[in-house]
Design an enzyme around this catalytic site. Structure first.
Site, PDB file in Angstrom:
ATOM      1  N   LYS A   1      -1.883 -19.724   4.953  1.00 39.50           N
ATOM      2  CA  LYS A   1      -2.695 -20.027   6.243  1.00 39.50           C
ATOM      3  C   LYS A   1      -2.573 -18.455   7.091  1.00 39.50           C
ATOM      4  O   LYS A   1      -1.616 -17.865   6.736  1.00 39.50           O
ATOM      5  CB  LYS A   1      -2.035 -21.127   7.090  1.00 39.50           C
ATOM      6  CG  LYS A   1      -0.719 -20.887   7.549  1.00 39.50           C
ATOM      7  CD  LYS A   1      -0.142 -21.936   8.374  1.00 39.50           C
ATOM      8  CE  LYS A   1      -0.558 -21.921   9.911  1.00 39.50           C
ATOM      9  NZ  LYS A   1       0.391 -21.151  10.484  1.00 39.50           N
TER      10      LYS A   1
ATOM     11  N   ARG B   1       0.920  -1.233  -0.012  1.00 38.24           N
ATOM     12  CA  ARG B   1      -0.048  -0.118   0.058  1.00 38.24           C
ATOM     13  C   ARG B   1       0.797   1.329  -0.051  1.00 38.24           C
ATOM     14  O   ARG B   1       0.430   2.471  -0.467  1.00 38.24           O
ATOM     15  CB  ARG B   1      -0.719   0.050   1.389  1.00 38.24           C
ATOM     16  CG  ARG B   1      -2.193  -0.341   0.933  1.00 38.24           C
ATOM     17  CD  ARG B   1      -3.204  -0.360   2.015  1.00 38.24           C
ATOM     18  NE  ARG B   1      -2.739  -1.103   3.033  1.00 38.24           N
ATOM     19  CZ  ARG B   1      -3.359  -1.300   4.231  1.00 38.24           C
ATOM     20  NH1 ARG B   1      -4.701  -0.992   4.411  1.00 38.24           N
ATOM     21  NH2 ARG B   1      -2.757  -1.716   5.229  1.00 38.24           N
TER      22      ARG B   1
ATOM     23  N   ASP C   1      -2.606 -22.242  14.889  1.00 35.15           N
ATOM     24  CA  ASP C   1      -1.649 -21.980  14.401  1.00 35.15           C
ATOM     25  C   ASP C   1      -0.607 -23.332  14.015  1.00 35.15           C
ATOM     26  O   ASP C   1       0.035 -23.030  12.629  1.00 35.15           O
ATOM     27  CB  ASP C   1      -0.840 -20.849  14.997  1.00 35.15           C
ATOM     28  CG  ASP C   1       0.526 -20.427  14.346  1.00 35.15           C
ATOM     29  OD1 ASP C   1       0.336 -19.938  13.189  1.00 35.15           O
ATOM     30  OD2 ASP C   1       1.487 -20.166  15.117  1.00 35.15           O
TER      31      ASP C   1
ATOM     32  N   HIS D   1       3.460 -25.106   4.637  1.00 34.59           N
ATOM     33  CA  HIS D   1       4.876 -25.172   4.234  1.00 34.59           C
ATOM     34  C   HIS D   1       5.695 -26.419   4.854  1.00 34.59           C
ATOM     35  O   HIS D   1       6.807 -26.738   4.391  1.00 34.59           O
ATOM     36  CB  HIS D   1       5.880 -23.786   4.585  1.00 34.59           C
ATOM     37  CG  HIS D   1       6.140 -23.835   6.117  1.00 34.59           C
ATOM     38  ND1 HIS D   1       5.296 -23.392   6.962  1.00 34.59           N
ATOM     39  CD2 HIS D   1       7.207 -23.993   6.622  1.00 34.59           C
ATOM     40  CE1 HIS D   1       5.874 -23.088   8.248  1.00 34.59           C
ATOM     41  NE2 HIS D   1       7.064 -23.775   8.099  1.00 34.59           N
TER      42      HIS D   1
ATOM     43  N   HIS E   1      -0.093 -27.867  10.431  1.00 34.31           N
ATOM     44  CA  HIS E   1       1.334 -28.585  10.227  1.00 34.31           C
ATOM     45  C   HIS E   1       1.259 -30.002  11.147  1.00 34.31           C
ATOM     46  O   HIS E   1       1.587 -30.777  10.414  1.00 34.31           O
ATOM     47  CB  HIS E   1       2.291 -27.797  10.966  1.00 34.31           C
ATOM     48  CG  HIS E   1       2.679 -26.381  10.395  1.00 34.31           C
ATOM     49  ND1 HIS E   1       2.452 -25.987   9.054  1.00 34.31           N
ATOM     50  CD2 HIS E   1       2.847 -25.143  10.950  1.00 34.31           C
ATOM     51  CE1 HIS E   1       2.533 -24.642   8.840  1.00 34.31           C
ATOM     52  NE2 HIS E   1       2.886 -24.345  10.085  1.00 34.31           N
TER      53      HIS E   1
HETATM   54  C1  BG6 Z   1       4.241 -20.886  10.915  1.00 36.03           C
HETATM   55  C2  BG6 Z   1       3.529 -20.427  12.074  1.00 36.03           C
HETATM   56  O1  BG6 Z   1       2.977 -21.566  10.050  1.00 36.03           O
HETATM   57  O2  BG6 Z   1       5.155 -21.933  11.281  1.00 36.03           O
HETATM   58  C3  BG6 Z   1       4.622 -19.805  13.159  1.00 36.03           C
HETATM   59  O3  BG6 Z   1       2.526 -19.403  11.828  1.00 36.03           O
HETATM   60  C4  BG6 Z   1       5.644 -20.621  13.320  1.00 36.03           C
HETATM   61  O4  BG6 Z   1       4.032 -19.382  14.237  1.00 36.03           O
HETATM   62  C5  BG6 Z   1       6.275 -21.460  11.969  1.00 36.03           C
HETATM   63  O5  BG6 Z   1       6.798 -20.335  13.979  1.00 36.03           O
HETATM   64  C6  BG6 Z   1       7.098 -22.740  12.264  1.00 36.03           C
HETATM   65  O6  BG6 Z   1       7.695 -22.924  11.179  1.00 36.03           O
HETATM   66  P1  BG6 Z   1       9.191 -23.688  11.028  1.00 36.03           P
HETATM   67  O7  BG6 Z   1       9.382 -23.852   9.547  1.00 36.03           O
HETATM   68  O8  BG6 Z   1      10.156 -22.569  11.426  1.00 36.03           O
HETATM   69  O9  BG6 Z   1       9.082 -24.592  11.751  1.00 36.03           O
END
Ligand code: BG6
Length: 490
Positions: free
Chosen positions: A150, A53, A237, A180, A242
């Protein structure tokens, strides 16, 4: 620096990042795209449009990315000439995503006839408006793809709403719901371990597996994400996405192929087989926690309630441990223990498959009952170890556990891409296997939501745990009741 041999796709590509100068773009997306550029895996005519923005000109944008993005590229991967050519691919477009008139400036930047990928790294409340505005500007065609970051919803109803809304503009095969964790090398390797080898499959079930533990422990606290995190909490989260995705990969039946729907059908079956939790189950089988002041990585760390911009009386959880069951033949009576938290003793993510106890031992006192376990470490390093019992050298028959070590880092000289880089290339190539389908996402919410509601009904406050510890004592008690313990090797 060696470059990969992957052949770039011939079609030009416009990659548009909404939230292009936001936290995710700065820390993950732009560095991942730099790496893809370095390794020559982007189509030659790739233009990356970062949207924001701010009324920046190119000079201000370049100053921003020099200042903020470069630091997230590993020193060994950074090269001045590559950075300069990468930056040539980038443009900044000042767009208020909610203003239809602004999309004309975006359209003016796009290459004629190019493939289009829209990455929505924004709050989900903006998703539908963005899609409508893209459509209004005639920027969506059959080949366009959209990536949804997400959190995909706050509960089942909002997840359904997002899916419905985005579905008005994009077909399901054009929608890439990113998690991810599915892009992590070891997670993808777990599928190969299970389905590319024959020795584990006969044992990969009840009663040969006693329990499964999945831990995603972080040593960091909430950091600068208070606004997002406090309205979210660890359940939404991390567990909803995950950890449940990891559970699916451990528990799913062999898919008929690697076709995206073949894999996602099997994951969906797992999610639908999760035993729903009634309030009494929630009280018995889940633990919520919130960190208090302590120490992390040798330094004093504030408690969650003392973090910047966190309301002093919030009851958001920063830790969850729970015991799940999967109602099917393969997993009958096998508990799946899930645990995640911030400000824990170490950054350690792993899956531990605990095999059944020996039915009987001929080795007397020196034998351990619970001996064989497969440990799949995702973070900080990636390795797979199988714990076996061996005889200690010397006279007598003393036993000691040893590890068969599949050291993937040593076995493969090839570069290991970060999850976001790998998944971005999947999006560009249109590969959906490692992305969540609509029904999967909704099934995950359908299981998680009653747990969150149960906490409300029970008036559950999170249990305190000291920053730098492994979480509340109740989390160990949850395991102990089943005769298990969290594996907490550094
Ligand atoms: C994210 C969460 O999806 O994954 C975060 O929103 C978290 O809170 C992160 O820290 C952890 O990812 P990674 O790859 O560092 O384990």
């Amino acid at each position: 620096m060696a470059t990969s041999q992957a052949s770039p796709s011939p079609a030009p590509l416009d990659l548009v990042i909404f939230g292009g100068v936001g936290d995710l773009s700065v820390r993950k997306l732009l560095p991942a795209l730099y790496m893809a550029h370095l390794h020559n895996t982007l189509p030659e005519q790739t233009h990356i449009h970062a949207l924001g923005r701010q009324a920046w000109d190119r000079g201000a944008f370049l100053h921003f990315i020099e200042d903020k993005v470069r630091g997230f590229i590993g020193a060994s991967a950074y090269r001045d000439d590559v950075w300069t050519s990468f930056v040539r691919r980038l443009s900044y477009v000042s767009v208020d995503a909610t203003n239809p008139a602004d999309y004309a400036s975006l359209k003016a930047e796009m290459q004629p006839g190019a493939d289009r990928v829209y990455y929505l790294a924004t709050a989900p409340s903006l998703f539908v408006g963005i899609c409508a505005n893209l459509q209004g500007a005639d920027l969506i065609d059959q080949r366009a793809r959209v990536v949804l970051e997400k959190p995909l919803g706050h509960d089942l109803a909002s997840a359904r709403q997002i899916n419905h809304d985005v579905g008005q503009y994009f077909q399901e095969q054009q929608i890439f719901r990113i998690d991810h964790y599915l892009g992590k090398e070891t997670v993808q390797n777990l599928m190969v371990l299970r389905f590319g080898n024959s020795i584990f499959e006969p044992l990969w079930r009840s009663p040969y597996i006693k329990s499964v533990q999945i831990t995603v422990a972080e040593s960091v606290g909430v950091g600068s994400r208070a606004g997002f995190y406090d309205g979210t909490g660890a359940m939404r989260d991390m567990i909803q996405n995950h950890l449940l995705q990891l559970l699916c990969i451990v528990a799913m039946e062999p898919p008929v192929s690697l076709d995206p729907d073949a894999v996602r059908d099997e994951k969906l079956k797992v999610l639908r087989s999760l035993r729903p939790m009634a309030v009494t189950d929630v009280a018995r089988d889940t633990v919520r926690g919130q960190y208090t002041a302590g120490a992390s990585n040798g330094e004093a760390a504030p408690g969650y309630l003392q973090e910047d911009n966190i309301p002093p009386d919030t009851t958001t959880e920063t830790f969850v441990a729970l015991k799940a069951h999967i109602n099917n033949w393969r997993w009958a009576n096998v508990p799946f223990f899930l645990r995640t938290g911030k400000r824990m003793a170490a950054r350690q993510s792993e899956i531990v498959i605990e095999f059944a106890d020996l039915p009987f031992t001929i080795f007397g006192d020196s034998a351990h009952k619970s001996v064989n376990r497969l440990m799949i470490r995702l973070q900080p390093e990636e390795h797979i170890q199988l714990q076996m019992m061996a005889k200690e050298p010397g006279s007598g028959m003393k036993l000691r556990p040893v590890k068969l070590d599949l050291d993937l880092q040593t076995a493969f000289a090839e570069r290991r891409a970060e999850a976001y880089e790998r998944l971005l290339i999947d999006v560009i190539k249109g590969r959906l296997t490692h992305f969540m389908r609509r029904d999967e996402l909704e099934a995950a919410w359908a299981w998680v939501e009653p747990i969150i509601n149960g906490w409300h009904q029970l008036g559950e406050k999170p249990r305190p745990y000291t920053a730098g510890s492994w979480g509340p004592a109740a989390s160990s008690a949850l395991m102990a009741r089943e005769g298990s313990a969290w594996l907490e090797e550094a």
